[in-house]
Design a protein around this motif. Structure first.
Motif, PDB file in Angstrom:
ATOM      1  N   ASP A 185     -17.928  14.307  10.057  1.00 32.93           N
ATOM      2  CA  ASP A 185     -18.761  15.351  10.665  1.00 32.93           C
ATOM      3  C   ASP A 185     -20.233  15.148  10.310  1.00 32.93           C
ATOM      4  OD1 ASP A 185     -19.341  17.585  12.147  1.00 32.93           O
ATOM      5  OD2 ASP A 185     -18.706  19.011  10.623  1.00 32.93           O
ATOM      6  N   TYR A 187     -10.562  19.513  13.175  1.00 31.77           N
ATOM      7  CA  TYR A 187     -11.930  19.947  13.464  1.00 31.77           C
ATOM      8  C   TYR A 187     -12.832  18.744  13.743  1.00 31.77           C
ATOM      9  CZ  TYR A 187     -16.666  21.650  12.773  1.00 31.77           C
ATOM     10  OH  TYR A 187     -17.996  21.922  12.946  1.00 31.77           O
ATOM     11  N   ARG A 211     -14.516  17.997  17.358  1.00 29.18           N
ATOM     12  CA  ARG A 211     -15.966  17.891  17.568  1.00 29.18           C
ATOM     13  C   ARG A 211     -16.333  16.521  18.138  1.00 29.18           C
ATOM     14  NH1 ARG A 211     -20.621  19.849  16.244  1.00 29.18           N
ATOM     15  NH2 ARG A 211     -21.257  17.990  15.093  1.00 29.18           N
ATOM     16  N   TRP A 259     -15.493  16.313  21.838  1.00 26.81           N
ATOM     17  CA  TRP A 259     -16.465  17.011  22.686  1.00 26.81           C
ATOM     18  C   TRP A 259     -17.808  16.297  22.717  1.00 26.81           C
ATOM     19  CZ3 TRP A 259     -20.627  20.646  21.121  1.00 26.81           C
ATOM     20  CH2 TRP A 259     -21.251  21.206  22.239  1.00 26.81           C
ATOM     21  N   ALA A 268     -10.812  18.484  23.280  1.00 32.01           N
ATOM     22  CA  ALA A 268     -11.570  19.086  22.180  1.00 32.01           C
ATOM     23  C   ALA A 268     -11.116  20.503  21.890  1.00 32.01           C
ATOM     24  CB  ALA A 268     -13.061  19.057  22.509  1.00 32.01           C
ATOM     25  N   LEU A 273      -9.843  21.879  18.244  1.00 32.78           N
ATOM     26  CA  LEU A 273     -10.598  22.887  17.495  1.00 32.78           C
ATOM     27  C   LEU A 273      -9.738  24.120  17.225  1.00 32.78           C
ATOM     28  CD1 LEU A 273     -14.050  22.561  19.295  1.00 32.78           C
ATOM     29  CD2 LEU A 273     -13.488  21.831  16.975  1.00 32.78           C
ATOM     30  N   GLU A 310     -18.160  28.967  15.544  1.00 36.68           N
ATOM     31  CA  GLU A 310     -18.377  27.714  16.282  1.00 36.68           C
ATOM     32  C   GLU A 310     -17.560  27.685  17.563  1.00 36.68           C
ATOM     33  OE1 GLU A 310     -18.949  23.924  14.464  1.00 36.68           O
ATOM     34  OE2 GLU A 310     -18.936  24.792  12.458  1.00 36.68           O
ATOM     35  N   TYR A 331     -18.909  27.142  21.185  1.00 29.97           N
ATOM     36  CA  TYR A 331     -18.353  26.064  22.007  1.00 29.97           C
ATOM     37  C   TYR A 331     -17.919  26.594  23.365  1.00 29.97           C
ATOM     38  CZ  TYR A 331     -14.838  22.777  23.735  1.00 29.97           C
ATOM     39  OH  TYR A 331     -14.108  21.927  24.526  1.00 29.97           O
TER      40      TYR A 331
END
Length: 596
Positions: free
Chosen positions: A95, A131, A135, A138, A146, A150, A172, A176
């Motif tokens: 990340d 996660y 991410r 996406w 995605a 998520l 988030e 999103y």
């Protein structure tokens, strides 16, 4: 416990202090940074504490420090073969790499994480893994996968009792869904409910509820109210990325509420720019916010152009899917083309597709509606619709053969099914440009969910399910969900009137709708909205003209409103129907309503 740690450290029992902190982590509790600081000399010897320190640095926006700690943790976990903490540390590292624009090492780690995540059913992983994969899906590909990843991360955090991480991801997810212009109201309301419940258990999570409420106000374009709430938000209690999102939202709300028409609050954006220079994704968002602010000001064309050029440069570096349109617009200054006329899909039309089954089949892609699809075989269309209405868009071959090919010999039925699947795959490829749209694997026939953005029946069922769960806990939210679901309902695929399996589906959905109307009517009565309640009961009777409970609800409402004559007319209609169609009369319970 803080004093005990200090005592252990003062007396040279560092190993005991480290072991206690490691045990805290194994219990799912991340130690505060001040506690980790006490054992800093021994931190390098414990991958668990390195991971905790890296995670804390990450939450504060100290990305370079976080990246270093997590890389060391991954190396040590690899040597010790601890799979779960290894994968979660690697996911956190990924990340950070995505945020700092280091895409090549991120891709290498992502390949490993994808392979390991495929083994999740045998060996569950922590939420950081889906996660990071979500991410990445996406950001790098704009993938429809995605959302599922998520949400899997969200479920994993809740499963493991990690309230702070679940709250982070809840916000988030709301962001999103907004960026994706997603219409999954049931899920958004479920996330909001989760935030309320967790904040009740953990007071430090209250700012998350405030931020969620501010984002909802923004969606309603209640800019003044959103700005007021964001100005009161104790943002320092949030991780840096959510603090930044709150600040971006505040600047936008102040500008659009006319509180700051001259865009004086842009200094907030410049401060953000200086605070978190390593997060290139955030730097891109800041430049785009600056360009939007300058758009409304005369004489600021040069500043707007500079901000867009910087955004385009960052976009070309990161190549994230959602950034590319902005970069193209800056280079070409071209207007966005208008959607094509609805009709058969254009040669370049692509999904994912929004599928509507209530009121007749419609498939809507990016600005086009698919019509006149050449199915080739009637059974190909039937199979497509059947799979759309199944959980995960999949069903066993045995079940499909039983429903769609009854009477065929087993071998003939299996061959027939393969022919149907081949025809369906060919049709979806040519008409919707969907690659590998249907497949057979492990005795399951499955649609590729990447081609599907939304199915109205699926949304209807989800809204109903969450509304039912909320009915006793939060009736206002429940009514809102039921109302949204009711707005979706219609006759299911009326162009296919004589399919037994579809009749069963219609009956299930009809039952859900009648329950929905009954509850909406009851809620409207309780709030004093008599006209609204009457409308819900009337719709109920139209859907189920022989259901006595619907007439009872209507008659009770009318009697309570002092409209006995109308209640008698409804009783007369019910009596006539019962005599003509069923050869019976209404129950004593129904008759006594009129004497009330």
């Amino acid at each position: 416990m803080y004093g005990q740690l200090q005592e252990w450290i003062r007396t040279g029992r560092m190993n005991q202090a480290v072991m206690w902190l490691e045990n805290e982590m194994l219990q799912g509790r991340t130690p505060e940074e001040e506690l980790l600081g006490l054992v800093m000399p021994s931190l390098q010897e414990s991958p668990l504490l390195l991971r905790a320190y890296g995670e804390r640095c990450f939450r504060q926006g100290r990305l370079i420090e976080a990246k270093s700690a997590l890389a060391k943790a991954v190396k040590q976990f690899t040597a010790q073969t601890f799979r779960r903490p290894l994968l979660s540390s690697m996911a956190l590292w990924v990340d950070i790499l995505l945020r700092t624009g280091e895409l090549q090492p991120a891709e290498t780690l992502l390949r490993f994480l994808r392979e390991e995540y495929a083994r999740t059913e045998q060996e569950p992983v922590e939420g950081e893994v889906p996660y990071a994969l979500g991410r990445a899906a996406w950001l790098l590909h704009g993938s429809a996968e995605a959302k599922a990843l998520l949400r899997a991360a969200f479920d994993a955090y809740i499963r493991d009792g990690r309230l702070e991480q679940s709250a982070d991801l809840a916000i988030e997810l709301l962001l999103y869904e907004r960026k994706q212009k997603d219409s999954d109201s049931a899920f958004k309301l479920m996330v909001e409910m989760h935030l309320r419940q967790t904040s009740a258990a953990e007071r430090k999570l209250i700012p998350y509820v405030q931020l969620a409420e501010a984002l909802k106000l923004e969606q309603r374009e209640a800019w003044g109210e959103a700005a007021s709430l964001l100005l009161e938000l104790p943002a320092l209690q949030l991780p840096y990325r959510l603090r930044a999102e709150a600040e971006l939202a505040l600047v936008r709300a102040l500008r659009l509420s006319a509180v700051d028409p001259e865009f004086e609050e842009r200094h907030r954006l410049y401060r953000l720019q200086e605070q978190f220079p390593s997060d290139w994704e955030l730097q891109y968002d800041i430049r785009m916010a600056l360009s939007e602010g300058y758009t409304s000001l005369k004489g600021k064309e040069a500043e707007k152009r500079e901000a867009l050029q910087e955004a385009a440069a960052i976009g070309s570096l990161l190549q994230f899917a959602y950034m590319q349109p902005a970069a193209r617009n800056e280079r070409t200054e071209a207007a966005v083309p208008a959607p094509q006329d609805l009709g058969a899909p254009a040669a370049n039309a692509r999904g994912p597709w929004r599928v509507h089954c209530f009121g007749g089949l419609r498939l809507v892609g990016k600005g086009v509606q698919a019509e006149g699809i050449p199915w080739g075989r009637r059974k190909a269309k039937e199979l497509f619709l059947f799979l759309l209405l199944q959980p995960n868009y999949a069903a066993s071959k045995e079940r499909i053969i039983e429903l769609m090919l009854p009477g065929d010999e087993p071998e003939r039925a299996a061959n027939h099914l393969y022919v149907i699947v081949h025809q369906l795959k060919k049709t979806l490829q040519s008409a919707l440009h969907a690659e590998n749209a249907v497949m057979i694997k492990d005795d399951q026939v499955r649609l590729n969910d990447a081609m599907i953005e939304y199915v109205d029946v699926e949304q209807y069922v989800a809204l109903n399910r969450v509304a039912e769960q909320l009915w006793m806990q939060d009736q206002d939210l429940s009514v809102e969900l039921y109302a949204q679901a009711g707005g979706l309902y219609g006759e299911l695929l009326p162009e296919l009137p004589y399919l037994d399996w579809l009749e069963e589906q219609r009956e299930v959905l009809l039952e859900k709708q009648t329950v929905l109307l009954g509850k909406l009517g009851k809620a409207a009565e309780m709030s004093g909205a008599t006209d609204q309640a009457e409308r819900h009961y009337r719709e109920w009777i139209e859907l189920r003209p022989y259901q006595e409970e619907a007439y009872q609800a209507m008659m009770k409402l009318l009697m309570r409103s002092g409209r006995k004559k109308e209640a008698e007319r409804w009783y007369g209609k019910l009596t006539e129907l019962c005599l003509q169609e069923l050869g019976t009369v209404p129950s004593e319970e129904t008759r006594t309503i009129l004497s009330g």
